[in-house]
Design a protein around this motif. Structure first.
Motif, PDB file in Angstrom:
ATOM      1  N   GLY A  17       0.834  -1.194   0.000  1.00  0.00           N
ATOM      2  CA  GLY A  17       0.000   0.000   0.000  1.00  0.00           C
ATOM      3  C   GLY A  17       0.863   1.236   0.000  1.00  0.00           C
ATOM      4  N   ILE A  18       0.802   2.038  -1.065  1.00  0.00           N
ATOM      5  CA  ILE A  18       1.643   3.223  -1.138  1.00  0.00           C
ATOM      6  C   ILE A  18       0.835   4.500  -1.350  1.00  0.00           C
ATOM      7  N   HIS A  19      -0.343   4.406  -1.959  1.00  0.00           N
ATOM      8  CA  HIS A  19      -1.227   5.558  -2.070  1.00  0.00           C
ATOM      9  C   HIS A  19      -2.202   5.543  -0.899  1.00  0.00           C
ATOM     10  N   ALA A  20      -2.250   6.663  -0.187  1.00  0.00           N
ATOM     11  CA  ALA A  20      -2.925   6.710   1.102  1.00  0.00           C
ATOM     12  C   ALA A  20      -4.388   6.268   1.040  1.00  0.00           C
ATOM     13  N   ARG A  21      -5.102   6.706   0.022  1.00  0.00           N
ATOM     14  CA  ARG A  21      -6.552   6.474  -0.020  1.00  0.00           C
ATOM     15  C   ARG A  21      -6.937   5.064  -0.460  1.00  0.00           C
ATOM     16  N   GLU A  22      -5.981   4.292  -0.933  1.00  0.00           N
ATOM     17  CA  GLU A  22      -6.284   2.946  -1.422  1.00  0.00           C
ATOM     18  C   GLU A  22      -6.238   1.950  -0.258  1.00  0.00           C
ATOM     19  N   TRP A  23      -7.269   1.992   0.551  1.00  0.00           N
ATOM     20  CA  TRP A  23      -7.317   1.176   1.767  1.00  0.00           C
ATOM     21  C   TRP A  23      -7.210  -0.322   1.484  1.00  0.00           C
ATOM     22  N   LEU A  24      -7.686  -0.738   0.353  1.00  0.00           N
ATOM     23  CA  LEU A  24      -7.693  -2.164   0.058  1.00  0.00           C
ATOM     24  C   LEU A  24      -6.288  -2.719  -0.174  1.00  0.00           C
ATOM     25  N   SER A  25      -5.340  -1.861  -0.516  1.00  0.00           N
ATOM     26  CA  SER A  25      -3.986  -2.323  -0.797  1.00  0.00           C
ATOM     27  C   SER A  25      -3.295  -2.912   0.436  1.00  0.00           C
ATOM     28  N   PRO A  26      -3.219  -2.197   1.573  1.00  0.00           N
ATOM     29  CA  PRO A  26      -2.630  -2.811   2.772  1.00  0.00           C
ATOM     30  C   PRO A  26      -3.399  -4.054   3.224  1.00  0.00           C
ATOM     31  N   ALA A  27      -4.713  -4.011   3.084  1.00  0.00           N
ATOM     32  CA  ALA A  27      -5.514  -5.179   3.465  1.00  0.00           C
ATOM     33  C   ALA A  27      -5.175  -6.378   2.580  1.00  0.00           C
ATOM     34  N   SER A  28      -4.972  -6.130   1.293  1.00  0.00           N
ATOM     35  CA  SER A  28      -4.605  -7.206   0.372  1.00  0.00           C
ATOM     36  C   SER A  28      -3.227  -7.772   0.704  1.00  0.00           C
ATOM     37  N   ASN A  29      -2.292  -6.887   1.055  1.00  0.00           N
ATOM     38  CA  ASN A  29      -0.962  -7.344   1.444  1.00  0.00           C
ATOM     39  C   ASN A  29      -1.029  -8.229   2.685  1.00  0.00           C
ATOM     40  N   ALA A  30      -1.793  -7.784   3.666  1.00  0.00           N
ATOM     41  CA  ALA A  30      -1.937  -8.568   4.893  1.00  0.00           C
ATOM     42  C   ALA A  30      -2.610  -9.912   4.603  1.00  0.00           C
ATOM     43  N   TYR A  31      -3.587  -9.903   3.717  1.00  0.00           N
ATOM     44  CA  TYR A  31      -4.279 -11.136   3.340  1.00  0.00           C
ATOM     45  C   TYR A  31      -3.311 -12.116   2.677  1.00  0.00           C
ATOM     46  N   LEU A  32      -2.480 -11.617   1.750  1.00  0.00           N
ATOM     47  CA  LEU A  32      -1.511 -12.477   1.074  1.00  0.00           C
ATOM     48  C   LEU A  32      -0.506 -13.067   2.065  1.00  0.00           C
ATOM     49  N   LEU A  33      -0.014 -12.229   2.971  1.00  0.00           N
ATOM     50  CA  LEU A  33       0.925 -12.704   3.979  1.00  0.00           C
ATOM     51  C   LEU A  33       0.292 -13.794   4.837  1.00  0.00           C
ATOM     52  N   ASN A  34      -0.945 -13.568   5.249  1.00  0.00           N
ATOM     53  CA  ASN A  34      -1.643 -14.560   6.066  1.00  0.00           C
ATOM     54  C   ASN A  34      -1.814 -15.880   5.317  1.00  0.00           C
ATOM     55  N   LYS A  35      -2.126 -15.805   4.036  1.00  0.00           N
ATOM     56  CA  LYS A  35      -2.297 -17.015   3.232  1.00  0.00           C
ATOM     57  C   LYS A  35      -0.981 -17.782   3.098  1.00  0.00           C
ATOM     58  N   VAL A  36       0.115 -17.052   2.895  1.00  0.00           N
ATOM     59  CA  VAL A  36       1.416 -17.711   2.791  1.00  0.00           C
ATOM     60  C   VAL A  36       1.757 -18.437   4.087  1.00  0.00           C
ATOM     61  N   LEU A  37       1.502 -17.779   5.217  1.00  0.00           N
ATOM     62  CA  LEU A  37       1.781 -18.409   6.512  1.00  0.00           C
ATOM     63  C   LEU A  37       0.904 -19.639   6.736  1.00  0.00           C
ATOM     64  N   GLN A  38      -0.365 -19.522   6.377  1.00  0.00           N
ATOM     65  CA  GLN A  38      -1.280 -20.649   6.560  1.00  0.00           C
ATOM     66  C   GLN A  38      -0.887 -21.858   5.721  1.00  0.00           C
ATOM     67  N   LYS A  39      -0.413 -21.594   4.512  1.00  0.00           N
ATOM     68  CA  LYS A  39      -0.125 -22.681   3.574  1.00  0.00           C
ATOM     69  C   LYS A  39       1.338 -23.119   3.571  1.00  0.00           C
ATOM     70  N   SER A  40       2.162 -22.496   4.390  1.00  0.00           N
ATOM     71  CA  SER A  40       3.597 -22.761   4.336  1.00  0.00           C
ATOM     72  C   SER A  40       3.967 -24.179   4.763  1.00  0.00           C
ATOM     73  N   GLN A  41       3.090 -24.853   5.493  1.00  0.00           N
ATOM     74  CA  GLN A  41       3.398 -26.198   5.971  1.00  0.00           C
ATOM     75  C   GLN A  41       2.808 -27.296   5.101  1.00  0.00           C
ATOM     76  N   ASN A  42       1.628 -27.058   4.567  1.00  0.00           N
ATOM     77  CA  ASN A  42       0.903 -28.146   3.905  1.00  0.00           C
ATOM     78  C   ASN A  42       0.734 -27.996   2.398  1.00  0.00           C
ATOM     79  N   ASP A  43       0.893 -26.799   1.886  1.00  0.00           N
ATOM     80  CA  ASP A  43       0.709 -26.575   0.454  1.00  0.00           C
ATOM     81  C   ASP A  43       2.039 -26.783  -0.267  1.00  0.00           C
ATOM     82  N   THR A  44       2.084 -27.731  -1.192  1.00  0.00           N
ATOM     83  CA  THR A  44       3.339 -28.067  -1.858  1.00  0.00           C
ATOM     84  C   THR A  44       3.869 -26.926  -2.722  1.00  0.00           C
TER      85      THR A  44
END
Length: 206
Positions: A1-28
């Motif tokens: 997220g680099i443009h202040a008003r684009e609230w969905l950008s930081p949320a998307s980054n956090a979502y991607l990070l969470n998905k990577v952590l969730q799948k880091s053990q079981n997803d090949t």
């Protein structure tokens, strides 16, 4: 997220990070990715601007009219009677020299010189330190925005013709496959609310 008003950008980054952590053990696929690459997530690169957009009762004066703080785009560094620069165009690249706006009143104001904004120079220094001090090469940097259905390829100015035809073909293939994946996983909900098609290319082309 680099443009202040684009609230969905930081949320998307956090979502991607969470998905990577969730799948880091079981997803090949994710496990294979992490075995070959180190991933760095910067959730929000423009904290001050982002925070300002939550001030519901404040407004700012643009060159033409007064707007709600919710639509603030830039950083919050003062420049005379104006505030902020567009961090997206403050890097020392073609986005500064070619596509930048030199008017401090503009939402796409580049700043007085490249890397004038703290949030931008901090990102640049971090990447440089990893590359030169630790010998970690950068394979890909990916900036997520929430405006428009665009996949912008690197080298987005006429002066930056650094990619040969083979590299451009590979970039286009990766972009097309990524877009297909987003549409496939987005399901009917995404297509229902916005039926416009994704566009892929450089800034000059789109």
């Amino acid at each position: 997220g680099i443009h202040a008003r684009e609230w969905l950008s930081p949320a998307s980054n956090a979502y991607l990070l969470n998905k990577v952590l969730q799948k880091s053990q079981n997803d090949t696929v994710v496990r294979a990715l992490l075995q070959h690459f180190t991933l760095y997530f910067l959730i929000n690169a423009n904290d001050d601007g982002y925070d300002f957009t939550f001030n519901r009762h404040q407004s700012f004066k643009s060159c033409i009219h007064r707007r709600s703080a919710r639509l603030w785009r830039k950083t919050r560094r003062p420049y005379g009677n104006h505030i902020g620069a567009d961090p997206n165009r403050n890097f020392d690249s073609g986005s500064y020299s070619v596509r930048g706006n030199r008017n401090p009143c503009s939402g796409s104001y580049t700043g007085p010189f490249p890397f004038s904004e703290n949030c931008v120079i901090n990102v640049a220094n971090f990447m440089s330190r990893l590359k030169h001090e630790k010998g970690i090469p950068w394979m890909l940097t990916w900036s997520i925005h929430s405006y428009g259905k665009l996949w912008l390829l690197p080298g987005s100015t006429e002066e930056m013709t650094v990619f040969n035809e083979k590299e451009r073909t590979e970039q286009m293939f990766v972009a097309q496959e990524a877009v297909k994946g987003m549409v496939r996983h987005g399901g009917n909900q995404v297509r229902y609310y916005d039926r416009s098609k994704w566009r892929i290319g450089t800034v000059q082309k789109l």
